[in-house]
Design an enzyme around this catalytic site. Sequence first.
Site, PDB file in Angstrom:
ATOM      1  N   GLU A   1      17.155  10.477  -1.732  1.00 26.88           N
ATOM      2  CA  GLU A   1      16.350  10.710  -2.432  1.00 26.88           C
ATOM      3  C   GLU A   1      15.182  12.326  -2.509  1.00 26.88           C
ATOM      4  O   GLU A   1      14.485  12.632  -1.109  1.00 26.88           O
ATOM      5  CB  GLU A   1      15.750   9.527  -2.185  1.00 26.88           C
ATOM      6  CG  GLU A   1      14.757   8.938  -2.428  1.00 26.88           C
ATOM      7  CD  GLU A   1      14.883   8.914  -4.777  1.00 26.88           C
ATOM      8  OE1 GLU A   1      14.043  10.278  -4.920  1.00 26.88           O
ATOM      9  OE2 GLU A   1      15.658   9.047  -5.127  1.00 26.88           O
TER      10      GLU A   1
ATOM     11  N   ALA B   1      16.580  -5.193 -17.156  1.00 24.84           N
ATOM     12  CA  ALA B   1      17.525  -5.904 -17.967  1.00 24.84           C
ATOM     13  C   ALA B   1      19.096  -6.485 -17.374  1.00 24.84           C
ATOM     14  O   ALA B   1      19.381  -5.720 -17.669  1.00 24.84           O
ATOM     15  CB  ALA B   1      17.168  -7.277 -19.039  1.00 24.84           C
TER      16      ALA B   1
ATOM     17  N   ARG C   1      11.427  -3.187 -11.902  1.00 30.75           N
ATOM     18  CA  ARG C   1      12.503  -2.127 -10.928  1.00 30.75           C
ATOM     19  C   ARG C   1      12.450  -1.337  -9.802  1.00 30.75           C
ATOM     20  O   ARG C   1      13.047  -1.761  -8.654  1.00 30.75           O
ATOM     21  CB  ARG C   1      12.606  -0.512 -11.855  1.00 30.75           C
ATOM     22  CG  ARG C   1      13.463   0.680 -10.988  1.00 30.75           C
ATOM     23  CD  ARG C   1      13.518   2.779 -11.508  1.00 30.75           C
ATOM     24  NE  ARG C   1      13.594   2.573 -11.532  1.00 30.75           N
ATOM     25  CZ  ARG C   1      13.660   3.756  -9.749  1.00 30.75           C
ATOM     26  NH1 ARG C   1      12.820   3.395  -9.049  1.00 30.75           N
ATOM     27  NH2 ARG C   1      14.285   4.761  -9.441  1.00 30.75           N
TER      28      ARG C   1
ATOM     29  N   ARG D   1       3.070   2.385 -25.143  1.00 31.17           N
ATOM     30  CA  ARG D   1       3.615   0.741 -25.065  1.00 31.17           C
ATOM     31  C   ARG D   1       2.104   0.453 -25.017  1.00 31.17           C
ATOM     32  O   ARG D   1       1.153   1.635 -24.120  1.00 31.17           O
ATOM     33  CB  ARG D   1       3.894   0.580 -23.305  1.00 31.17           C
ATOM     34  CG  ARG D   1       3.920  -1.143 -22.594  1.00 31.17           C
ATOM     35  CD  ARG D   1       4.105  -0.586 -21.274  1.00 31.17           C
ATOM     36  NE  ARG D   1       3.919  -1.987 -21.538  1.00 31.17           N
ATOM     37  CZ  ARG D   1       3.556  -2.134 -19.403  1.00 31.17           C
ATOM     38  NH1 ARG D   1       3.607  -0.970 -18.965  1.00 31.17           N
ATOM     39  NH2 ARG D   1       3.708  -3.349 -18.979  1.00 31.17           N
TER      40      ARG D   1
ATOM     41  N   ASP E   1      23.138   6.552 -14.633  1.00 27.31           N
ATOM     42  CA  ASP E   1      22.273   7.747 -15.921  1.00 27.31           C
ATOM     43  C   ASP E   1      22.914   9.228 -16.031  1.00 27.31           C
ATOM     44  O   ASP E   1      22.871   9.912 -16.458  1.00 27.31           O
ATOM     45  CB  ASP E   1      20.759   7.136 -16.275  1.00 27.31           C
ATOM     46  CG  ASP E   1      20.392   6.105 -16.551  1.00 27.31           C
ATOM     47  OD1 ASP E   1      21.151   5.432 -17.057  1.00 27.31           O
ATOM     48  OD2 ASP E   1      19.155   5.971 -16.536  1.00 27.31           O
TER      49      ASP E   1
ATOM     50  N   ALA F   1      21.379  -0.524 -17.632  1.00 25.24           N
ATOM     51  CA  ALA F   1      21.999  -0.348 -16.154  1.00 25.24           C
ATOM     52  C   ALA F   1      22.723  -0.911 -15.567  1.00 25.24           C
ATOM     53  O   ALA F   1      23.354  -0.636 -15.370  1.00 25.24           O
ATOM     54  CB  ALA F   1      20.766  -0.824 -15.582  1.00 25.24           C
TER      55      ALA F   1
END
Length: 435
Positions: free
Chosen positions: A38, A51, A119, A201, A317, A330
């Site tokens: 990572e 979701a 997430r 948002r 992705d 996802a």
Amino acid sequence: MTVADRAPLDVAIIGGGIIGIMTALGLLHRGFRVTVYERAASWPEIGAAFAFTGVARQCMERLDPRVLESLARVAQRSPHEKVRYWDGFHPRTKEAAQEESAVLFEILEKHMAYWACIRGHFLLDMAAQLPDGVVQFGKRLVDYNDDEANEKVVLCFADGSTAESDVVIACDGIHSATRKVLLGVDHPAANASYSRKSMYRAMVPMADAVSALGTEKAHVQIAHLGPDAHVVSFPVNNGQVYNVFLFLHDPNEWDHGHTMTVPSSRSEVMDAIQGWGPHIKEIVSCFPETVSKYAIFDQADNPLPYYASGRVCLAGDAAHASSPFHGAGACMGVEDALVLAELLGLVDAGPVAARQRNIKAALQTYSSVRIERSQWLVQSSRDMGDLYEWRYPPTGEDGAKCKAEFERRSKVIWDFDVDGMVAGAKKKYEHSMEA
């Protein structure tokens, strides 16, 4: 044959996101040796909302029951039996915007059967199931060497270190470094491209949401559609706050490179919805003066020709980045993870002497099995974004046509045979072994 001869496959996973960690659990569950590399220094704090459909949850359980158990601990089942899609443009008063005549269509939630989560919460719960030492942080991949003369793939990281593995699964996201190496930096699909959609948002006090939309609409998940924009909104924090996502069509190129978030303003958003109904304008007037503008990138303009080359493959992705308008990007990555785990299980059980050849065959099989469905999702999600913004010619502003198109496309996602996918992949792999 010695124990060393039967050593399990050594798998490197590039990227410690949702799909990377899920894949790691699935492989560990099958007895593989797994290392996750990572690039970040630690796990993310929170992250966006995801979701997962019933199909995705079926894949999780088959991949490793611990994955589904993690989701169950952090997810919220959809509390709504249906979602209504309202006209955000034509009503000229707030009262008219609340009348039944302003409902364009409604969709039952039972088929997609979403479980939603944050997430970071899901990721941390899954990561807690990993043995110590599986994840290495601060490892940004810059190159790899998959020379057939080498017994293993050599990974090269930005800190100058290297590592080796039998097989590499890249789950390093929309701006995948592995994708650039696998395809070549000059390949049209090496980079995701701007979808001509942006998103803003805001969290609005519930009292303000009730004032703008009315009590009934402010306490459920809804969407408002109109020309070149749409708004998705729902209550959070036990109904104390109203979460608003406003999406805009953007005719211009994105001139910020791969930076996907830039500062913007409430006035910029307000300018974009001039001509819309007063209820939507009032909601936007509740946005803070300074807001972030999120660019939506995907692979629709330049879909990948394949997801695997040699002993390296792309998943999630990294392979098929999608816009969010189907709410299933996802979910495609979960399906990827299951197919990879099942096929590599066949390789691991096969003859050690033929592993290098069999790994390549398994990854080619994975690519051929997953590419059509996952790339359909990417393009269909683009189309759904246009449908919501009355830019999709077959439906236009017609609510009945929008509903029919929505249901037709959604059925492809939820009416899917997971067992058939896995069985078909295994059969295809076995046939390739006979060739």
